[in-house]
Design a protein around this motif. Structure first.
Motif, PDB file in Angstrom:
ATOM      1  N   ALA A 167       0.812  -1.225   0.000  1.00  0.00           N
ATOM      2  CA  ALA A 167       0.000   0.000   0.000  1.00  0.00           C
ATOM      3  C   ALA A 167       0.844   1.273   0.000  1.00  0.00           C
ATOM      4  CB  ALA A 167      -0.925  -0.004   1.215  1.00  0.00           C
ATOM      5  N   ASP A 168       2.121   1.166   0.449  1.00  0.00           N
ATOM      6  CA  ASP A 168       2.963   2.374   0.503  1.00  0.00           C
ATOM      7  C   ASP A 168       3.727   2.614  -0.807  1.00  0.00           C
ATOM      8  OD1 ASP A 168       4.889   0.366   0.433  1.00  0.00           O
ATOM      9  OD2 ASP A 168       6.046   1.155   2.118  1.00  0.00           O
ATOM     10  N   VAL A 169       3.354   1.894  -1.854  1.00  0.00           N
ATOM     11  CA  VAL A 169       4.139   1.995  -3.095  1.00  0.00           C
ATOM     12  C   VAL A 169       3.993   3.378  -3.716  1.00  0.00           C
ATOM     13  CG1 VAL A 169       2.364   1.238  -4.758  1.00  0.00           C
ATOM     14  CG2 VAL A 169       4.754   0.606  -5.137  1.00  0.00           C
ATOM     15  N   LYS A 170       5.083   3.826  -4.346  1.00  0.00           N
ATOM     16  CA  LYS A 170       5.072   5.143  -4.996  1.00  0.00           C
ATOM     17  C   LYS A 170       5.883   5.002  -6.295  1.00  0.00           C
ATOM     18  CE  LYS A 170       5.819   8.778  -2.167  1.00  0.00           C
ATOM     19  NZ  LYS A 170       6.649   9.846  -1.516  1.00  0.00           N
ATOM     20  N   PHE A 171       5.151   4.841  -7.376  1.00  0.00           N
ATOM     21  CA  PHE A 171       5.820   4.696  -8.674  1.00  0.00           C
ATOM     22  C   PHE A 171       6.100   6.079  -9.260  1.00  0.00           C
ATOM     23  CE2 PHE A 171       2.989   1.014  -8.252  1.00  0.00           C
ATOM     24  CZ  PHE A 171       3.843  -0.034  -8.536  1.00  0.00           C
ATOM     25  N   SER A 172       7.147   6.173 -10.089  1.00  0.00           N
ATOM     26  CA  SER A 172       7.305   7.382 -10.913  1.00  0.00           C
ATOM     27  C   SER A 172       8.262   7.098 -12.052  1.00  0.00           C
ATOM     28  CB  SER A 172       7.806   8.575 -10.086  1.00  0.00           C
ATOM     29  OG  SER A 172       9.080   8.305  -9.565  1.00  0.00           O
ATOM     30  N   VAL A 173       7.990   7.812 -13.140  1.00  0.00           N
ATOM     31  CA  VAL A 173       8.867   7.719 -14.329  1.00  0.00           C
ATOM     32  C   VAL A 173       9.293   9.155 -14.666  1.00  0.00           C
ATOM     33  CG1 VAL A 173       8.222   5.526 -15.373  1.00  0.00           C
ATOM     34  CG2 VAL A 173       6.641   7.421 -15.607  1.00  0.00           C
ATOM     35  N   PRO A 174      10.185   9.725 -13.810  1.00  0.00           N
ATOM     36  CA  PRO A 174      10.456  11.162 -13.870  1.00  0.00           C
ATOM     37  C   PRO A 174      11.586  11.536 -14.836  1.00  0.00           C
ATOM     38  CG  PRO A 174      11.607  10.223 -12.025  1.00  0.00           C
ATOM     39  CD  PRO A 174      10.940   9.073 -12.716  1.00  0.00           C
ATOM     40  N   PHE A 175      11.656  10.813 -15.960  1.00  0.00           N
ATOM     41  CA  PHE A 175      12.780  11.048 -16.883  1.00  0.00           C
ATOM     42  C   PHE A 175      12.866  12.512 -17.279  1.00  0.00           C
ATOM     43  CE2 PHE A 175      11.109   6.718 -17.639  1.00  0.00           C
ATOM     44  CZ  PHE A 175      12.140   6.056 -17.000  1.00  0.00           C
ATOM     45  N   ILE A 176      11.701  13.094 -17.551  1.00  0.00           N
ATOM     46  CA  ILE A 176      11.674  14.467 -18.062  1.00  0.00           C
ATOM     47  C   ILE A 176      12.303  15.444 -17.070  1.00  0.00           C
ATOM     48  CG2 ILE A 176       9.370  15.195 -17.226  1.00  0.00           C
ATOM     49  CD1 ILE A 176       9.028  15.824 -20.429  1.00  0.00           C
ATOM     50  N   LYS A 177      12.130  15.163 -15.778  1.00  0.00           N
ATOM     51  CA  LYS A 177      12.694  16.063 -14.759  1.00  0.00           C
ATOM     52  C   LYS A 177      14.223  15.959 -14.709  1.00  0.00           C
ATOM     53  CE  LYS A 177       8.768  15.816 -11.580  1.00  0.00           C
ATOM     54  NZ  LYS A 177       8.323  15.300 -10.275  1.00  0.00           N
ATOM     55  N   GLY A 230      16.010  15.534 -17.505  1.00  0.00           N
ATOM     56  CA  GLY A 230      16.526  15.813 -18.855  1.00  0.00           C
ATOM     57  C   GLY A 230      16.676  14.549 -19.667  1.00  0.00           C
ATOM     58  N   LEU A 231      15.971  13.492 -19.263  1.00  0.00           N
ATOM     59  CA  LEU A 231      16.103  12.185 -19.930  1.00  0.00           C
ATOM     60  C   LEU A 231      14.800  11.833 -20.656  1.00  0.00           C
ATOM     61  CD1 LEU A 231      17.895  10.277 -17.020  1.00  0.00           C
ATOM     62  CD2 LEU A 231      18.967  11.226 -19.085  1.00  0.00           C
ATOM     63  N   THR A 232      14.790  10.707 -21.306  1.00  0.00           N
ATOM     64  CA  THR A 232      13.627  10.275 -22.087  1.00  0.00           C
ATOM     65  C   THR A 232      13.214   8.863 -21.643  1.00  0.00           C
ATOM     66  OG1 THR A 232      15.294   9.694 -23.728  1.00  0.00           O
ATOM     67  CG2 THR A 232      13.974  11.677 -24.172  1.00  0.00           C
ATOM     68  N   PRO A 233      12.007   8.443 -22.000  1.00  0.00           N
ATOM     69  CA  PRO A 233      11.541   7.110 -21.570  1.00  0.00           C
ATOM     70  C   PRO A 233      12.485   5.987 -22.010  1.00  0.00           C
ATOM     71  CG  PRO A 233       9.721   8.379 -22.473  1.00  0.00           C
ATOM     72  CD  PRO A 233      10.969   9.168 -22.760  1.00  0.00           C
ATOM     73  N   GLU A 234      12.611   5.004 -21.132  1.00  0.00           N
ATOM     74  CA  GLU A 234      13.459   3.837 -21.447  1.00  0.00           C
ATOM     75  C   GLU A 234      12.707   2.538 -21.138  1.00  0.00           C
ATOM     76  OE1 GLU A 234      13.910   2.125 -18.710  1.00  0.00           O
ATOM     77  OE2 GLU A 234      14.154   3.517 -17.071  1.00  0.00           O
ATOM     78  N   GLY A 235      13.354   1.427 -21.450  1.00  0.00           N
ATOM     79  CA  GLY A 235      12.821   0.118 -21.072  1.00  0.00           C
ATOM     80  C   GLY A 235      11.547  -0.253 -21.815  1.00  0.00           C
ATOM     81  N   GLY A 236      11.288   0.432 -22.932  1.00  0.00           N
ATOM     82  CA  GLY A 236      10.062   0.124 -23.686  1.00  0.00           C
ATOM     83  C   GLY A 236       8.866   0.922 -23.193  1.00  0.00           C
ATOM     84  N   SER A 237       9.114   1.801 -22.188  1.00  0.00           N
ATOM     85  CA  SER A 237       7.971   2.482 -21.547  1.00  0.00           C
ATOM     86  C   SER A 237       7.267   3.463 -22.473  1.00  0.00           C
ATOM     87  CB  SER A 237       8.422   3.193 -20.261  1.00  0.00           C
ATOM     88  OG  SER A 237       9.409   4.157 -20.547  1.00  0.00           O
TER      89      SER A 237
END
Ligand code: A1D88
Length: 254
Positions: free
Chosen positions: A127-137, A139-146
């Protein structure tokens, strides 16, 4: 039985429980941030689990309060990033697994801590999980097929928002959008739930599990492999950018 992570300082631990091959990321003091060497060990263990005839199901988890704070940001500065890098090879290995893999996620799951889950067949969260894909913050771009798989998993609107804002995704939203299968009260019950499912899967033969996973994946493995490589080439360029260097420096000198 004393589980091996309580006895080991190794940053990646493998442990066999009958037909279940459990791999734990074990660098809790750094929120399980992943280094080049750790990806190397993860690849080795995934390959062992794939080859081992007695293994039917792979379980991926972490020790401590967080699944993973993503790639170690200091390591990004010290390690070449290209198609041969361990991080890219790890993602390609995850995408190509033929045996079912179940993830147990608690606390922070940042960057690759989230994207690697897109290659897992079942994802259970605390229940305490916190996902994020903050590449943009960064200066990066999506990876791993995301750039494609997140939309396929959760819908384009959610994927666009998460990837373009980098905001946190909490348990309720992760569950309602299909990022996870089930949410448990805490990390311990999440691990028990995942192990219980793994043992149930393992009642089937390896042949039927592999054949079922192959059908569920359809013909997407080759295209995902190509996508991971395409994203990695853009990501490698972005790592050299002033934006990324400034974001890493801000974190490392905070
Ligand atoms: C191809 C892959 C791409 C990617 O994965 S890109 C994503 C990379 N990851 C990140 O950008 C996340 C960076 N970390 C953070 O922003 C923060 O952490 C959190 C928001 C996740 C948590 O913040 P808080 O609760 O305040 O913890 P704390 O004091 O920042 O971290 C605890 C210890 O963990 C280390 N740590 C956390 N994340 C990383 C990381 N990604 N790389 C290296 N170290 C990390 C810190 O330094 C510190 O350690 P010490 O106590 O020794 O200072």
């Amino acid at each position: 039985m004393i589980k091996p992570e309580f006895l080991s300082n190794e940053p990646v631990i493998a442990y066999k429980e009958g037909p279940v091959y459990e791999i734990s990321i074990n660098r809790p003091d750094k929120m399980n941030a992943l280094t080049d060497a750790m990806y190397g060990t993860l690849i080795e263990n995934l390959k062992i689990a794939e080859k081992d005839k007695a293994t039917k199901v792979i379980l991926l988890r972490s020790t401590g309060d967080h699944f993973s704070a993503g790639n170690d940001l200091a390591d990004f500065l010290e390690t070449d990033f290209n198609l041969e890098s361990n991080v890219v090879q790890f993602l390609l290995t995850m995408a190509s697994l033929t045996k079912p893999i179940i993830a147990v996620v608690n606390g922070a799951a940042v960057g690759i801590g989230t994207t690697m889950l897109l290659h897992c067949d079942l994802v259970y969260a605390a229940a305490d999980v916190k996902f994020s894909v903050p590449f943009i913050k960064l200066g990066l771009t999506p990876e791993g097929g995301s750039s494609r798989l997140l939309a396929e998993c959760c819908g384009a609107r959610k994927a666009n928002e998460w990837l373009l804002t980098g905001r946190n995704i909490l348990a309720d939203e992760a569950l309602s959008s299909g990022l996870v299968n089930q949410v448990f009260d805490d990390a311990e019950s999440c691990w028990h739930g995942a192990m219980d499912t793994a043992q149930k899967l393992a009642k089937s033969s390896s042949e039927v599990l592999v054949a079922s996973k192959k059908l569920l994946k359809g013909d997407q493995v080759d295209s995902v492999v190509e996508l991971i490589k395409k994203e990695a080439l853009v990501f490698a360029e972005r790592l050299q950018s002033d934006d990324a260097k400034a974001a890493f420096a801000a974190f490392l000198n905070r």
